[in-house]
Design a protein around this motif. Structure first.
Motif, PDB file in Angstrom:
ATOM      1  N   MET A 167       4.799   0.217   7.278  1.00  0.00           N
ATOM      2  CA  MET A 167       5.363   0.735   8.175  1.00  0.00           C
ATOM      3  C   MET A 167       5.859   2.464   7.051  1.00  0.00           C
ATOM      4  N   ASP A 168       4.641   3.148   7.770  1.00  0.00           N
ATOM      5  CA  ASP A 168       5.015   4.407   7.504  1.00  0.00           C
ATOM      6  C   ASP A 168       5.554   5.188   7.677  1.00  0.00           C
ATOM      7  N   GLU A 169       6.774   5.848   6.380  1.00  0.00           N
ATOM      8  CA  GLU A 169       8.493   6.185   6.688  1.00  0.00           C
ATOM      9  C   GLU A 169       9.080   6.377   8.383  1.00  0.00           C
ATOM     10  N   PRO A 170       8.883   5.457   8.787  1.00  0.00           N
ATOM     11  CA  PRO A 170      10.040   4.796   9.857  1.00  0.00           C
ATOM     12  C   PRO A 170      10.629   6.275  10.382  1.00  0.00           C
ATOM     13  N   PHE A 171      11.776   6.031   9.316  1.00  0.00           N
ATOM     14  CA  PHE A 171      13.296   6.942   9.258  1.00  0.00           C
ATOM     15  C   PHE A 171      13.142   7.416   8.602  1.00  0.00           C
ATOM     16  N   ALA A 172      11.970   8.021   8.560  1.00  0.00           N
ATOM     17  CA  ALA A 172      12.290   9.663   7.729  1.00  0.00           C
ATOM     18  C   ALA A 172      12.602  10.579   8.880  1.00  0.00           C
ATOM     19  N   ALA A 173      12.747   9.964  10.154  1.00  0.00           N
ATOM     20  CA  ALA A 173      13.371  11.577  10.771  1.00  0.00           C
ATOM     21  C   ALA A 173      14.963  11.792  11.504  1.00  0.00           C
ATOM     22  N   LEU A 174      15.294   9.990  10.468  1.00  0.00           N
ATOM     23  CA  LEU A 174      16.749   9.888  11.278  1.00  0.00           C
ATOM     24  C   LEU A 174      17.928  10.557  10.568  1.00  0.00           C
ATOM     25  N   ASP A 175      19.431  10.715  10.817  1.00  0.00           N
ATOM     26  CA  ASP A 175      20.058  11.307  10.254  1.00  0.00           C
ATOM     27  C   ASP A 175      20.546   9.915   8.574  1.00  0.00           C
ATOM     28  N   GLU A 176      21.196  10.051   8.164  1.00  0.00           N
ATOM     29  CA  GLU A 176      21.122   9.044   6.685  1.00  0.00           C
ATOM     30  C   GLU A 176      21.924   8.138   7.230  1.00  0.00           C
ATOM     31  N   ILE A 177      23.522   8.363   8.159  1.00  0.00           N
ATOM     32  CA  ILE A 177      24.094   7.263   8.701  1.00  0.00           C
ATOM     33  C   ILE A 177      22.669   5.515   9.352  1.00  0.00           C
ATOM     34  N   THR A 178      22.303   6.993   9.980  1.00  0.00           N
ATOM     35  CA  THR A 178      21.282   5.931  10.878  1.00  0.00           C
ATOM     36  C   THR A 178      19.957   4.944   9.564  1.00  0.00           C
ATOM     37  N   ARG A 179      19.807   5.466   9.051  1.00  0.00           N
ATOM     38  CA  ARG A 179      18.727   4.854   8.370  1.00  0.00           C
ATOM     39  C   ARG A 179      19.266   4.320   7.460  1.00  0.00           C
ATOM     40  N   PHE A 180      20.184   4.431   6.912  1.00  0.00           N
ATOM     41  CA  PHE A 180      21.417   3.324   6.232  1.00  0.00           C
ATOM     42  C   PHE A 180      20.981   2.131   6.403  1.00  0.00           C
ATOM     43  N   ARG A 181      21.806   2.402   7.823  1.00  0.00           N
ATOM     44  CA  ARG A 181      21.880   1.469   8.969  1.00  0.00           C
ATOM     45  C   ARG A 181      20.256   0.301   8.994  1.00  0.00           C
ATOM     46  N   LEU A 182      19.670   1.488   9.489  1.00  0.00           N
ATOM     47  CA  LEU A 182      18.577   0.737   9.848  1.00  0.00           C
ATOM     48  C   LEU A 182      17.953  -0.527   8.476  1.00  0.00           C
ATOM     49  N   ASP A 183      17.844   0.227   7.147  1.00  0.00           N
ATOM     50  CA  ASP A 183      17.572   0.290   5.749  1.00  0.00           C
ATOM     51  C   ASP A 183      18.210  -1.506   5.650  1.00  0.00           C
ATOM     52  N   ASN A 184      19.249  -1.651   6.158  1.00  0.00           N
ATOM     53  CA  ASN A 184      19.678  -2.920   6.333  1.00  0.00           C
ATOM     54  C   ASN A 184      19.414  -3.935   6.632  1.00  0.00           C
ATOM     55  N   ALA A 185      19.325  -3.691   8.456  1.00  0.00           N
ATOM     56  CA  ALA A 185      18.463  -4.176   9.726  1.00  0.00           C
ATOM     57  C   ALA A 185      17.181  -5.213   8.908  1.00  0.00           C
TER      58      ALA A 185
END
Ligand SMILES: Nc1ncnc2c1ncn2[C@@H]1O[C@H](COP(=O)(O)OP(=O)(O)OP(=O)(O)O)[C@@H](O)[C@H]1O
Ligand SMILES: [Mg+2]
Lengths: 272, 253
Positions: B154-172
């Motif tokens: 995975m290459d910085e998959p969530f870099a472009a997302l806002d923090e809330i979404t990023r946390f959620r996807l990190d957990n997922a």
């Protein structure tokens, strides 16, 4: 193009009325003035026919004119279809072989930059007239299809390209599942240009053929009416040609919108 | 520990003379969640492309645990952008790897299962442009996982997302990793994200990239908001940030 009607549904009705209404009003005013001028100066119809005279000719000669219109449209459609198949097909071949592309692309460009008016008389010498007309309709439409498809096939997203490599996609899979869909918007844009050009090519060839053969297209009618000083019929035929051009463009724009509406930005309908 | 892939003295020079990587040694073991952390331009993406086989090293070797090269579909890649086919529905996008690798007949079920796992049950027929950025990224992850790969890159998959979404996807992502027992190599800029997700963080030097520090993150799983706000988390972040600063030849005040 923008989505026909669809993106206008959000506009206030006044805006819509103005967009359709104003040009129509302008047209009516122009025709009225034209009519008035012809009447006031008593200009004879062989110099400048009044709009009413043109309309009358349109009705009177409808059998002949519609037959000619159909002949021109048939040639245009055939030329266009051949150009789409040939242009897109050759572009796909090019995408498979850089060697072939380098060899043939310059000649496609030469075909494009040589004015079709200048080629038509030559074609008329070597080919039977209907075939020469068809060839002209094809030549002018061929290049936009080739150029646009070539560009489209080359403009694949690099990451998607990598993804296909990662899963060991074959050339055919890459072509069918990646390159052609990616090229589709450009191909359709090329098609919109090519459709109008096919009509122009057919008209040019018919005019060049002039009275020489047993031509029956609209442009041939214009040339023939010109020799006979039947100016109202010239105008009537011209009117039909314009209408045909508009119809072709509208039809191709609609087809393009229909194909792209689910996914491409150009067909996106934005809420106001 | 079974190595999945080993980079041995890997170097990568580009034709224009840029030396992106030099003498990179890295072993990724089965079941690990390894984050590559380093300054922009240090060669993280390049390293990932080398592992994925999308580029060849100009020195050293990329060696697979199994000996040979991975079979098609043994690798999943998630790029920085969702990289979906805009002309295809969500289901068709997720199904693509199965089609390309001529895999099973139960593709429909696999796709539906993957979509459910990333929380996109009702969106199989939607088109990418009808989704939010976070949802597109989920589709991209589902696509990478649908062939049941051994290794997920995975290459910085969530870099472009806002923090809330990023946390959620990190957990997922962590949930998926635990459920499916995959091995993950994850590139990120963020010290906090790296510490939260990883079992191991590899800090890289500025170009040409090498391994500057290799830090184990021993905190137990599952990790959640309690971990994110705990003292050990803060301490680990500080250690990693210091290692990163050290790699860049600076010191953290
Ligand atoms: N195709 C290429 N040709 C030439 N140089 C390249 C190429 N790809 C990458 N580079 C160079 O290699 C170096 C490493 O690039 P890379 O993309 O791996 O960095 P990165 O660590 O992923 O950076 P970022 O965090 O900004 O994404 C950069 O200096 C870049 O300019
Ligand atoms: Mg990068």
């Amino acid at each position: 193009m923008s989505a026909p009607a669809a993106d206008e549904t959000h506009r206030p009705w006044r805006d819509r009325l103005a967009r359709v209404g104003l040009p129509v009003v302008a047209l009516l005013l122009g025709c009225a003035m034209w009519e008035l001028l012809v009447w006031a100066y008593a200009i004879p119809p062989y110099e400048l026919p009044a709009p009413s005279a043109i309309a009358a000719t349109l009705v009177e000669d409808r059998a002949l004119l519609v037959e000619s219109l159909m002949a021109t449209l048939a040639t245009t459609a055939q030329g266009f279809a051949l150009a789409v198949v040939g242009g897109a097909g050759l572009a796909i071949l090019f995408s498979q072989s850089r060697w072939l592309e380098n060899t043939l692309y310059p000649y496609a460009v030469i075909l494009q930059v040589t004015p079709v008016v200048a080629i038509a008389p030559l074609l008329l010498i070597y080919l039977p007239q209907p075939l020469a007309v068809l060839a002209c309709a094809w030549i002018v439409a061929f290049f936009p299809m080739l150029a646009n498809t070539t560009l489209g096939l080359h403009s694949v997203d690099h990451n998607l390209d990598d993804l296909f490599s990662l899963y060991g996609a074959s050339r055919l899979q890459r072509l069918v599942r990646l390159q052609i869909p990616a090229a589709l918007p450009m191909m359709l844009a090329g098609g919109k240009i090519a459709g109008g050009l096919s009509l122009i090519g057919a008209v040019v060839a018919e005019i060049a053929a002039g009275s020489a053969g047993a031509g029956s297209g609209l442009a041939f009618r214009i040339a023939e009416s010109g020799y006979r000083l039947n100016v109202p019929r010239m105008f009537a035929a011209l009117l039909l040609l314009s209408a045909a051009g508009i119809a072709i463009f509208a039809a191709l724009s609609f087809a393009s919108w229909l194909i792209l509406r689910r996914w491409h930005e150009s067909a996106l309908v934005r809420a106001p | 520990m079974t190595p999945v892939v080993t980079l041995r003295g890997v170097g990568k020079a580009f034709p224009n003379g840029t030396l992106a990587l030099q003498n990179l040694d890295l072993t990724v073991n089965r079941g690990e969640f390894v984050s590559l952390l380093g300054p922009s331009g240090c060669g993280k993406s390049t390293a990932l492309r080398l592992i994925a086989g999308l580029a060849r090293p100009s020195g050293g070797a990329v060696v697979w645990g199994s000996g040979g090269t991975p079979a098609r579909g043994d690798l999943g890649v998630v790029f920085q952008e969702p990289t979906l086919m805009p002309w295809a529905s969500v289901a068709a996008n997720v199904r693509l790897p199965l089609r390309l690798t001529h895999r099973p007949d139960n593709a429909e079920a696999l796709v539906a299962d993957m979509l459910a796992r990333v929380g996109l049950d009702g969106f199989a027929k939607a088109y990418p442009r009808e989704l939010s950025g976070g949802m597109r990224m989920r589709v991209s992850i589902a696509r990478a996982l649908v062939t049941n790969p051994e290794l997920l890159l995975m290459d910085e998959p969530f870099a472009a997302l806002d923090e809330i979404t990023r946390f959620r996807l990190d957990n997922a992502l962590l949930d998926l990793w635990q459920e499916l027992g995959k091995t993950v190599v994850f590139v990120t800029h963020s010290v906090f994200e790296a510490v939260y997700l990883s079992t191991r963080i590899v800090v890289m030097t500025p170009r040409p990239g090498r391994v500057a520090a290799d830090i184990a993150i021993d905190a137990p799983f599952p990790r959640g908001e309690t971990f994110r706000t705990s003292a050990p988390y803060a301490a680990l972040c500080r250690t990693v940030a210091q290692a990163l600063a050290g790699a860049m030849g600076e010191s953290l005040a």
